[in-house]
Motif scaffolding. Structure first.
Motif, PDB file in Angstrom:
ATOM      1  N   PHE A   1       5.789  -5.683 -10.717  1.00 33.73           N
ATOM      2  CA  PHE A   1       6.951  -5.048 -10.088  1.00 33.73           C
ATOM      3  C   PHE A   1       6.635  -4.692  -8.640  1.00 33.73           C
ATOM      4  CE2 PHE A   1       9.365  -1.196  -8.974  1.00 33.73           C
ATOM      5  CZ  PHE A   1      10.654  -1.673  -9.143  1.00 33.73           C
ATOM      6  N   ASP A   2       5.431  -4.182  -8.409  1.00 30.49           N
ATOM      7  CA  ASP A   2       4.986  -3.843  -7.051  1.00 30.49           C
ATOM      8  C   ASP A   2       3.669  -4.558  -6.787  1.00 30.49           C
ATOM      9  OD1 ASP A   2       4.194  -2.821  -4.638  1.00 30.49           O
ATOM     10  OD2 ASP A   2       4.280  -0.712  -5.247  1.00 30.49           O
ATOM     11  N   PRO A   3       3.696  -5.626  -5.999  1.00 29.47           N
ATOM     12  CA  PRO A   3       2.462  -6.392  -5.769  1.00 29.47           C
ATOM     13  C   PRO A   3       1.407  -5.622  -4.983  1.00 29.47           C
ATOM     14  CG  PRO A   3       4.217  -7.165  -4.340  1.00 29.47           C
ATOM     15  CD  PRO A   3       4.839  -6.198  -5.290  1.00 29.47           C
ATOM     16  N   LEU A   4       1.808  -4.519  -4.351  1.00 28.40           N
ATOM     17  CA  LEU A   4       0.825  -3.719  -3.617  1.00 28.40           C
ATOM     18  C   LEU A   4       0.035  -2.815  -4.559  1.00 28.40           C
ATOM     19  CD1 LEU A   4       2.836  -2.664  -0.439  1.00 28.40           C
ATOM     20  CD2 LEU A   4       1.792  -4.858  -1.030  1.00 28.40           C
TER      21      LEU A   4
ATOM     22  N   VAL B   1      -8.472  -2.102  -7.879  1.00 29.97           N
ATOM     23  CA  VAL B   1      -7.041  -1.850  -8.002  1.00 29.97           C
ATOM     24  C   VAL B   1      -6.552  -1.097  -6.774  1.00 29.97           C
ATOM     25  CG1 VAL B   1      -7.307   0.348  -9.270  1.00 29.97           C
ATOM     26  CG2 VAL B   1      -5.204  -0.997  -9.517  1.00 29.97           C
ATOM     27  N   LEU B   2      -5.390  -1.485  -6.297  1.00 29.29           N
ATOM     28  CA  LEU B   2      -4.734  -0.813  -5.176  1.00 29.29           C
ATOM     29  C   LEU B   2      -3.618   0.072  -5.715  1.00 29.29           C
ATOM     30  CD1 LEU B   2      -4.271  -3.933  -2.852  1.00 29.29           C
ATOM     31  CD2 LEU B   2      -6.138  -2.263  -2.775  1.00 29.29           C
ATOM     32  N   ASN B   3      -3.429   1.214  -5.095  1.00 28.64           N
ATOM     33  CA  ASN B   3      -2.321   2.099  -5.469  1.00 28.64           C
ATOM     34  C   ASN B   3      -1.796   2.771  -4.203  1.00 28.64           C
ATOM     35  OD1 ASN B   3      -0.458   3.482  -6.951  1.00 28.64           O
ATOM     36  ND2 ASN B   3      -1.892   5.000  -7.745  1.00 28.64           N
ATOM     37  N   PRO B   4      -1.060   2.013  -3.377  1.00 33.28           N
ATOM     38  CA  PRO B   4      -0.652   2.539  -2.077  1.00 33.28           C
ATOM     39  C   PRO B   4       0.353   3.668  -2.201  1.00 33.28           C
ATOM     40  CG  PRO B   4       0.401   0.448  -2.501  1.00 33.28           C
ATOM     41  CD  PRO B   4      -0.599   0.646  -3.593  1.00 33.28           C
ATOM     42  N   ARG B   5       0.428   4.458  -1.163  1.00 32.06           N
ATOM     43  CA  ARG B   5       1.401   5.544  -1.111  1.00 32.06           C
ATOM     44  C   ARG B   5       2.811   4.968  -1.103  1.00 32.06           C
ATOM     45  NH1 ARG B   5      -2.889   6.112   2.194  1.00 32.06           N
ATOM     46  NH2 ARG B   5      -4.200   7.975   1.933  1.00 32.06           N
TER      47      ARG B   5
END
Length: 398
Positions: free
Chosen positions: A231-234, A247-251
């Motif tokens: 759903f969110d590639p970021l 793993v990325l978990n951007p603001r």
């Protein structure tokens, strides 16, 4: 220790309830573990290992530092001894089915007649009321499956999978400790204990409560999607050239998008019309994953770390259990406690999930042997040596 002089009687087995008692014990409570003659089934995990203490780490994590008593509650003398123990306690913690406790005269109403200050804590699979309250439940069934957690975690189109050992149990352990401490606080105001209950089912629902709130509000919930088309590639998993996952978990709000393009060495992606805003990135999610995969695959993990940290991005390595065990930050955060191994040494074990600076939580006694403290505890209740011998002879104690 914080809970010094708090007396907890644990009449329970497996993980969720003993885990709660174990946390209270780590925080200073005197926990007396009462078992049937066959013992807690968790004692028999890794039963063929050489070291009976360090060789059974699954049992040790929930039972270190407790005192152990064996009572056969199928015999009147055993039931009476357990009731006498409860009469001296602050907390009685059990996961035995309510009907069996009622038959034995160990239910909440009966025990609190002799000890109005008793906090009686029950851990169940499905709660105390409702059509299925009587059913047995483990974390895989009540917490993982029936609460919806398993379906939410399996990506759409994939098969459900089994939860790792004790995850739902230990989450319920923490909920149970919270409930007990709340009841103890209330007791300070009223002078009376109360019944508290937790269930694997309700804990599971709360664990995914952010998603369940959406389900309740809108009557539907988006499925988990595969890593290649999220759903969110970021907010996704990627891999370095030397095969380390992270793993990325951007603001939120796209605030980290340009920083991420710089970190992966592709600042040009910020100007790509396919990825210009959150909506377009979601529409072109699979394409963006391909771009980011290729970009990060050019760097080894040390370079990935430096680039992500250099942009102050929120991320973490996806560590193996062996890497977690060696991670200095896990140790610094209080992830481990040393437990005596019964042979003059010690071994590391996962710590209770809180730290109290200034309180010595460095080394814990080992888990007790089956019935190791039966005589000692019964003597403390006022039983004479002859009476204790009679309990042993009758099979009511061991």
């Amino acid at each position: 220790m914080l809970l010094k002089s708090l007396k907890v009687i644990e009449f329970a087995s497996y993980i969720a309830a003993p885990g709660a008692a174990g946390i209270l014990g780590d925080w200073g409570a005197d926990v007396i573990k009462v078992e049937r003659p066959e013992g807690d089934p968790m004692r028999h995990v890794f039963a063929d290992t050489k070291n009976a203490v360090a060789g059974n780490p699954t049992f040790a994590v929930d039972n270190r530092g407790k005192r152990a008593v064996v009572l056969d509650i199928s015999r009147p003398e055993g039931r009476d001894a357990l009731a006498r123990l409860a009469a001296t306690a602050d907390v009685f913690l059990t996961n035995v089915r309510p009907a069996a406790l009622k038959r034995a005269g160990l239910d909440e109403a009966t025990l609190r007649r002799d000890n109005p200050r008793l906090v009686y804590a029950m851990v169940t699979g499905y709660g105390l009321e409702g059509p299925d309250a009587h059913l047995p439940g483990f974390d895989v069934t009540a917490f993982w499956a029936r609460s919806g957690v398993a379906r939410m975690h399996a990506p759409k189109g994939t098969d459900p999978f089994i939860l790792r050992t004790g995850v739902g149990d230990h989450t319920t352990s923490m909920a149970t400790v919270s409930a007990i401490l709340a009841a103890l606080y209330e007791r300070e105001q009223t002078g009376h204990g109360r019944l508290v209950q937790t269930s694997l089912l309700a804990t599971g629902v709360y664990t995914v409560s952010s998603d369940m709130a959406v389900q309740l509000a809108f009557g539907r919930l988006a499925s988990n999607r595969p890593r290649t088309d999220p759903f969110d590639p970021l907010a996704n998993f990627y891999r370095s050239s030397d095969d380390h996952w992270f793993v990325l978990n951007p603001r939120g709000g796209g605030a980290d998008w340009k920083a991420l393009t710089r970190a992966c060495g592709r600042p040009d992606l910020a100007d790509d019309e396919r990825f210009a805003n959150g909506r377009s990135r979601r529409i072109n999610s699979a394409a963006l994953v391909v771009e980011l995969e290729a970009a990060f695959a050019r760097f080894d993990f040390s370079e990935v770390r430096a680039r992500l940290d250099g942009e102050d991005l929120v991320w973490a390595p996806v560590q193996t259990p062996a890497e977690v065990a060696a991670d200095p930050q896990v140790a610094a955060a209080g992830g481990w406690v040393d437990v005596e191994d019964g042979e003059g040494g010690s071994f590391r074990s996962p710590a209770a999930p809180a730290r109290f600076p200034g309180v010595d939580q460095s080394v814990r006694p080992p888990p007790p042997g089956l019935g190791e403290h039966t005589r000692e505890v019964l003597a403390g209740l006022g039983y004479s040596e002859a009476e204790i011998d009679a309990l042993y002879a009758s099979g009511a104690a061991a």
